[in-house]
Design a protein around this motif. Structure first.
Motif, PDB file in Angstrom:
ATOM      1  N   ASN A  24     -25.530  39.357 104.406  1.00  0.00           N
ATOM      2  CA  ASN A  24     -26.750  40.374 104.294  1.00  0.00           C
ATOM      3  C   ASN A  24     -27.034  40.670 102.710  1.00  0.00           C
ATOM      4  O   ASN A  24     -28.456  40.769 102.484  1.00  0.00           O
ATOM      5  N   SER A  25     -26.049  40.620 101.750  1.00  0.00           N
ATOM      6  CA  SER A  25     -26.327  41.094 100.476  1.00  0.00           C
ATOM      7  C   SER A  25     -26.560  40.064  99.715  1.00  0.00           C
ATOM      8  O   SER A  25     -26.865  40.174  98.256  1.00  0.00           O
ATOM      9  N   CYS A  26     -26.149  38.618 100.101  1.00  0.00           N
ATOM     10  CA  CYS A  26     -26.413  37.258  99.445  1.00  0.00           C
ATOM     11  C   CYS A  26     -25.359  37.443  98.038  1.00  0.00           C
ATOM     12  O   CYS A  26     -25.592  37.207  96.962  1.00  0.00           O
ATOM     13  N   THR A  27     -24.183  38.117  98.367  1.00  0.00           N
ATOM     14  CA  THR A  27     -23.135  37.955  97.539  1.00  0.00           C
ATOM     15  C   THR A  27     -21.692  37.518  98.070  1.00  0.00           C
ATOM     16  O   THR A  27     -21.481  37.543  99.058  1.00  0.00           O
ATOM     17  N   ALA A  28     -20.947  36.729  97.166  1.00  0.00           N
ATOM     18  CA  ALA A  28     -19.810  36.390  97.605  1.00  0.00           C
ATOM     19  C   ALA A  28     -18.606  36.941  96.951  1.00  0.00           C
ATOM     20  O   ALA A  28     -18.652  37.329  95.706  1.00  0.00           O
ATOM     21  N   SER A  29     -17.709  37.532  97.739  1.00  0.00           N
ATOM     22  CA  SER A  29     -16.372  38.233  97.349  1.00  0.00           C
ATOM     23  C   SER A  29     -15.632  37.464  96.413  1.00  0.00           C
ATOM     24  O   SER A  29     -15.663  36.056  96.631  1.00  0.00           O
ATOM     25  N   GLU A  30     -14.590  37.665  95.764  1.00  0.00           N
ATOM     26  CA  GLU A  30     -13.548  36.993  95.238  1.00  0.00           C
ATOM     27  C   GLU A  30     -12.863  36.257  96.165  1.00  0.00           C
ATOM     28  O   GLU A  30     -12.175  34.916  96.124  1.00  0.00           O
ATOM     29  N   ARG A  31     -12.549  36.505  97.495  1.00  0.00           N
ATOM     30  CA  ARG A  31     -11.952  36.015  98.330  1.00  0.00           C
ATOM     31  C   ARG A  31     -12.718  34.897  99.197  1.00  0.00           C
ATOM     32  O   ARG A  31     -12.205  33.702 100.116  1.00  0.00           O
ATOM     33  N   ALA A  32     -13.997  34.770  98.895  1.00  0.00           N
ATOM     34  CA  ALA A  32     -14.723  33.763  99.680  1.00  0.00           C
ATOM     35  C   ALA A  32     -14.548  32.405  99.259  1.00  0.00           C
ATOM     36  O   ALA A  32     -14.034  32.044  98.210  1.00  0.00           O
ATOM     37  N   THR A  33     -14.766  31.550 100.245  1.00  0.00           N
ATOM     38  CA  THR A  33     -14.242  30.018 100.060  1.00  0.00           C
ATOM     39  C   THR A  33     -15.695  29.288  99.647  1.00  0.00           C
ATOM     40  O   THR A  33     -16.582  29.197 100.474  1.00  0.00           O
ATOM     41  N   THR A  34     -15.540  28.846  98.644  1.00  0.00           N
ATOM     42  CA  THR A  34     -16.609  27.864  98.000  1.00  0.00           C
ATOM     43  C   THR A  34     -16.446  26.369  98.066  1.00  0.00           C
ATOM     44  O   THR A  34     -15.253  25.859  97.698  1.00  0.00           O
TER      45      THR A  34
END
Length: 130
Positions: free
Chosen positions: A84-94
């Motif tokens: 919803n915010s178009c942001t990735a946390s540090e835990r997100a998998t890229t």
């Protein structure tokens, strides 16, 4: 002659059980493989993603294939807040190979492009796998 009939019935029973075991194994492995979906179809993971998920049914075990130019985009698996915010946390998998394969788990999964402005421009999808 009576023994010959009993032996034939036993062979038929063994073959029937073997056939059923093979059939069950085949059905389980077929279901476990899931369906492979190419995100965006021939357009790939791009701004033309639109309503790509509409009308599709996803199941746990299905594979999403993200095809894109890795010098332009990436794929980030995020939670609903990141979506919803178009942001990735540090835990997100890229993912950044340009040909990423993601196996779906049961429930909602969210994917955005992590390049600044791309998600805000519509490069994101949400998938609900049953």
């Amino acid at each position: 002659m009576y023994n010959q009939g009993r032996c034939s019935a036993h062979k038929i029973a063994v073959l029937s059980v073997a056939f059923l075991v093979c059939l069950v194994f085949h059905l389980e492995t077929t279901e476990a493989k899931g369906t492979t979906f190419t995100v965006g179809d021939s357009s790939g993971w791009s701004f033309r993603i639109g309503n790509w998920t509409k009308g599709k049914t996803f199941k746990a075990g299905d594979i999403l294939v993200f095809n894109y130019d890795p010098s332009l985009h990436n794929v980030v698996a995020v939670d609903v807040n990141g979506y919803n915010s178009c942001t990735a946390s540090e835990r997100a998998t890229t993912h950044s190979s340009g040909s990423d394969r993601v196996k779906l788990a049961k429930g909602y999964q969210y994917f955005i492009c992590g390049i600044p402005g791309h998600c805000d421009g519509g490069l994101k999808i949400s998938v609900n796998a049953s």
